[in-house]
Design a protein around this motif. Structure first.
Motif: not given
Length: 469
Positions: A150-152, A155, A265
């Motif tokens: 679930t890490m941003p 992609e 980011n």
């Protein structure tokens, strides 16, 4: 140990004695002690050893077993396909294929589907030239659990499925690979190769290193696998590794906290200020990754708000507008640049960097003229590992840059001769100085003819010969 008949910086011929890791005596015809090791340096120059002020050691060591899939070795989709399929036939079944140096000019954006069409039967991971991204095929995605992450940085496509592209997830990927790639990178071979080029120290600049990773690097120094000093960037929570003795402790030190910025980011200004302030409260300076105009301006603003601490530094400084010179000078904030990049990536920069940014790209001479402190690192493996290539590039115009950006041989060499803690403070060959030295045949200006024009005859770290030709 005793170095005899060496030509010093001023041209005089001297003997240099080293005791307890430092230069203890400089003179003429010094008597050799009983069983004292010595080097006859007749016809050679003695200089401070080179310190690479920005490098990624494990990633560099890992390139020895990696496939080069970027320019100039690989320039087309056909070249990429041939390189990966050739490796697929030679690497033992079940092992990962690891490739590095990829750039979109080769075959456009790489996704798991593109890589599956080339090598579907084994896990493949390819690192982007910038180091910011890994690209995995489906077999690799399944092994590391990309679907469930679930890490941003994972992609995903419009349907929510991982594309195989992982942004700034080196640490996560390394831990997930685990036993699939059991052989650690050969730091010893990397260290020996660097010693042949006169390198006596490294500043490890990989962000977010864990305590275990820092301890492992220290162990490599203490065991002698790495013969150079390591100054390791580290977060406020990292403890100094246990060392066998006080001498060993001096060869591995903790450095500033690395802060990595990406335009896509970018943290808010209050968040960046808070990160810097947290490091400062722990007594640590910061080294902020700045490769765009926006990142540099954000960093200067945040440092104004948090307060500048001695040792704060700008990493890379790829784009520095002239109106930033005064701030950098007045705050005594050094720029740790990579003179090798304008040479190694000239074609890419001409094609991709906007015309408005070209004059501000990889400044060097103009910064020094303006009174800005500058030192250098190679950023290997994202740049070439040999500091002499960077020294040559700093001296000569290979990329169409303004002549003002080139510097003299003495200045170019000095970019790699600062102390680990203060990279723009020159190390000297004087009694009491740390005995990190290189003995070379040829003059610094000879490197204009190529990195190999200066032959390193011996490298000394802490008064111990770690390489002798």
């Amino acid at each position: 140990m005793l170095i005899r008949n060496a030509t010093a910086t001023g041209g005089e011929v001297v003997d240099i004695r080293c005791d307890d890791g430092r230069i203890s005596e400089i003179g003429n015809h010094l008597p050799r002690g009983s069983r004292e090791p010595d080097i006859d340096a007749t016809g050679c120059r003695v200089m401070p050893g080179l310190h690479d002020h920005h490098i990624h050691l494990r990633a560099l060591a890992a390139t020895a077993d990696s496939i080069r899939v970027g320019p100039p070795e690989t320039r087309s989709a056909g070249d990429l396909r041939a390189a990966l399929r050739s490796a697929d036939t030679t690497v033992p079944h079940g092992e990962w294929l690891r490739a590095v140096g990829y750039h979109e000019s080769v075959a456009g954006p790489l996704t798991r589907d593109v890589l599956d069409a080339i090598v579907p039967g084994r896990p493949v991971r390819i690192q982007h030239r910038t180091g910011a991204m890994w690209m995995l095929n489906s077999a690799a995605c399944r092994l590391v659990g990309a679907e469930d992450c679930t890490m941003p940085g994972v992609e995903r496509d419009a349907a929510g499925h991982p594309t195989g592209r992982l942004w700034r997830m080196d640490s996560w990927l390394g831990t997930r690979i685990g036993d699939v790639a059991p052989s650690p990178p050969d730091l010893a071979a990397m260290s020996r190769r660097a010693a042949t080029r006169g390198v006596t120290g490294f500043t490890e600049a990989t962000p977010g290193l864990t305590q275990a990773s820092v301890d492992d690097l220290a162990s490599a120094v203490y065991s002698g696998d790495v013969v150079q000093r390591i100054h390791c960037m580290s977060g406020p929570d990292i403890r100094p590794p246990a060392s066998p003795d006080s001498v060993a402790a001096q060869r591995f030190t903790l450095g500033p906290t690395k802060i990595l910025l990406d335009d896509d980011n970018l943290p808010t200004l209050p968040a960046l200020t808070a990160t810097i302030a947290t490091a400062h409260r722990s007594g640590k300076s910061v080294a902020v990754h700045c490769v765009t105009r926006l990142q540099l301006i954000a960093t200067m603003t945040a440092l104004d708000d948090a307060g500048v601490l001695a040792g704060d530094r700008i990493e890379h400084g790829a784009i520095i507008p002239e109106d930033c010179f005064g701030w950098l000078r007045d705050h005594s904030t050094p720029v740790i640049t990579q003179p090798n990049f304008p040479l190694e990536r000239a074609e890419q920069y001409r094609a991709e960097v906007p015309a408005a940014d070209q004059p501000d790209l990889w400044r060097l001479g103009s910064l020094l003229v303006a009174g800005v402190h500058v030192a250098a690192g190679t950023d290997a493996p994202f740049g070439g590992y040999d500091p002499w290539t960077a020294i040559q590039a700093a001296m000569t115009d290979h990329s169409g840059r303004a002549p003002l950006e080139t510097v003299s041989p003495t200045v170019a060499l000095g970019l790699f001769c600062g102390t680990p803690e203060h990279p723009t403070t020159a190390r000297t060959i004087t009694p009491g100085a740390v005995a990190d030295l290189m003995i070379v045949r040829g003059a610094p200006e000879d490197v204009r003819h190529g990195p190999s024009a200066v032959e390193v005859a011996a490298t000394v770290v802490g008064g111990t010969v770690v390489y002798r030709r």
